[in-house]
Design an enzyme around this catalytic site. Structure first.
Site, mmCIF file in Angstrom:
data_model
loop_
_atom_site.group_PDB
_atom_site.id
_atom_site.type_symbol
_atom_site.label_atom_id
_atom_site.label_comp_id
_atom_site.label_asym_id
_atom_site.label_seq_id
_atom_site.Cartn_x
_atom_site.Cartn_y
_atom_site.Cartn_z
ATOM 1 N N ASN A 126 -52.257 34.190 -57.577
ATOM 2 C CA ASN A 126 -51.415 33.170 -57.782
ATOM 3 C C ASN A 126 -50.780 32.818 -58.887
ATOM 4 O OD1 ASN A 126 -50.321 30.693 -57.360
ATOM 5 N ND2 ASN A 126 -52.215 29.594 -57.198
ATOM 6 N N TRP A 127 -49.540 33.188 -59.196
ATOM 7 C CA TRP A 127 -49.163 33.267 -60.577
ATOM 8 C C TRP A 127 -49.004 32.001 -61.084
ATOM 9 C CZ3 TRP A 127 -45.141 37.550 -60.207
ATOM 10 C CH2 TRP A 127 -45.958 39.006 -60.196
ATOM 11 N N LYS A 128 -48.658 31.030 -60.116
ATOM 12 C CA LYS A 128 -48.611 29.554 -60.505
ATOM 13 C C LYS A 128 -47.077 29.369 -61.142
ATOM 14 C CE LYS A 128 -53.328 28.471 -60.594
ATOM 15 N NZ LYS A 128 -54.317 27.416 -60.874
ATOM 16 N N HIS B 162 -52.267 24.372 -51.756
ATOM 17 C CA HIS B 162 -52.948 24.540 -52.960
ATOM 18 C C HIS B 162 -53.384 22.909 -53.252
ATOM 19 C CE1 HIS B 162 -53.944 25.793 -57.095
ATOM 20 N NE2 HIS B 162 -54.174 26.695 -56.486
ATOM 21 N N GLU C 186 -53.092 21.985 -56.088
ATOM 22 C CA GLU C 186 -52.164 21.248 -57.404
ATOM 23 C C GLU C 186 -51.073 20.632 -56.556
ATOM 24 O OE1 GLU C 186 -51.969 25.149 -59.471
ATOM 25 O OE2 GLU C 186 -53.747 24.807 -60.195
ATOM 26 N N GLU D 106 -61.270 26.629 -52.375
ATOM 27 C CA GLU D 106 -61.095 26.541 -53.814
ATOM 28 C C GLU D 106 -61.560 25.259 -54.240
ATOM 29 O OE1 GLU D 106 -57.589 29.511 -55.279
ATOM 30 O OE2 GLU D 106 -56.765 27.414 -54.823
ATOM 31 N N GLY E 238 -58.859 26.678 -62.518
ATOM 32 C CA GLY E 238 -58.443 26.682 -64.249
ATOM 33 C C GLY E 238 -59.386 26.136 -65.140
ATOM 34 N N SER F 35 -61.552 29.883 -61.205
ATOM 35 C CA SER F 35 -62.074 30.685 -62.326
ATOM 36 C C SER F 35 -62.769 32.225 -61.736
ATOM 37 C CB SER F 35 -62.861 29.810 -62.978
ATOM 38 O OG SER F 35 -62.154 28.737 -63.575
ATOM 39 N N GLY G 37 -56.322 32.727 -59.979
ATOM 40 C CA GLY G 37 -54.936 32.144 -60.709
ATOM 41 C C GLY G 37 -54.825 33.008 -62.023
ATOM 42 N N GLY G 38 -55.340 32.310 -63.126
ATOM 43 C CA GLY G 38 -55.327 32.906 -64.640
ATOM 44 C C GLY G 38 -55.522 34.351 -64.753
HETATM 45 C C1 PEP Z 1 -55.796 29.167 -58.028
HETATM 46 O O1 PEP Z 1 -54.664 28.658 -58.525
HETATM 47 O O2 PEP Z 1 -55.703 29.308 -56.752
HETATM 48 C C2 PEP Z 1 -57.075 29.397 -59.076
HETATM 49 C C3 PEP Z 1 -57.800 30.082 -58.199
HETATM 50 O O3 PEP Z 1 -56.790 29.434 -60.141
HETATM 51 P P1 PEP Z 1 -57.774 29.993 -61.277
HETATM 52 O O4 PEP Z 1 -58.034 31.384 -60.964
HETATM 53 O O5 PEP Z 1 -57.002 30.080 -62.748
HETATM 54 O O6 PEP Z 1 -59.103 29.047 -61.424
#
Ligand code: PEP
Length: 254
Positions: free
Chosen positions: A9-11, A96, A98, A168, A174, A213, A234-235
């Protein structure tokens, strides 16, 4: 037997240059994983056409980070599931945290997005999870059950035959605070148990990803858990070597 799925998930990240390099670097690992694990990236809408051009012909699939409930019309700024499908998306993330938080999306609205995605041939990736406060108050499953119930009420339990769930924990997204494999496994197993109260076969079959994470270091132990079928990342999905290591962890546990 559920096949693992590793999804990036590039956001709100990327440039034409970085997207080109990242997709080109992920094609070979996705091809190598094919048959054992599925690999996908969910990109900002503006990059989806580029990802389609770069990834077509490889085993790398792609999707959107969100999707509107409408197929067309006067909805400025939105992206229709029909358009996303036309650009080769397989998946659409919906709900999500966010978006639930910053865009005030309710579970009922997320359920409508899930429905619209599915009705137009996309596989919705339904994100569920609790805040830190809810975790501390031991309300994790109350929150998740109500997020799932909104979808079951609108779309029915059978809809999960063509959907993915991502657990999640919001406190892990994050933040560098990954849920322990034991915590994640226990929540995944409770999600499956809850779905089984509606339909045991659907509960057994649905892929439940872990997100929060998840990285090259934590993925192997997370993916070794019985009810964890891969990750929403994500990251760490923005760096090809890290994401490749996560793909390899999924293949090792396939
Ligand atoms: C996400 O945005 O779905 C996510 C899991 O982010 P991260 O891996 O950066 O915590």
């Amino acid at each position: 037997m559920r096949k693992p799925l590793v999804m990036g998930n590039w956001k709100l990240n990327g440039t034409k240059e970085s997207v080109t390099a990242l997709v080109n670097a992920l094609k070979a690992p996705a091809d190598k994983a094919a048959g054992k694990a599925e690999v996908a990236v969910c990109a900002p809408a503006v990059f989806i056409g580029m990802v389609e051009q770069l990834a077509t012909g490889s085993s790398l699939k792609w999707g959107s980070e969100d999707c509107d409930i409408h197929t067309q019309g006067a909805y400025t700024g939105e992206n229709s599931p029909v358009m996303l499908k036309e650009f080769g998306c397989t998946y659409a993330i919906v709900g999500h945290s966010e978006r639930r938080d910053y865009h005030k999306e309710s579970s009922e609205y997320v359920a409508q997005k899930y429905q619209a995605a599915q009705a137009n041939g996309l596989i919705p990736v339904l994100c569920v999870g609790e805040s830190e406060k809810e975790f501390e108050e031991k309300r994790t499953m109350d929150v998740i059950r109500s997020e799932l119930k909104a979808v079951i009420d609108l779309c029915g339990i059978q809809s999960f035959e063509k959907a993915v769930i991502a657990y999640e924990p919001i406190w892990a997204i994050g933040t560098g605070k990954t849920a322990t494999p034991e915590i994640a496994q226990s929540v995944h197993s409770e999600i499956r148990a809850y779905l089984a109260t509606f339909d045991a076969a659907v509960a057994e079959k649905v892929q439940i990803l872990y997100g929060g994470s998840c990285n090259a270091k934590t993925a192997p132990e997370l993916f070794a858990q019985k009810d964890i079928d891969g990750g929403l990342v994500g990251g760490a999905s923005l760096k090809a070597p890290d994401f490749t290591a996560i793909i390899e962890a999924a293949v090792a546990n396939a």
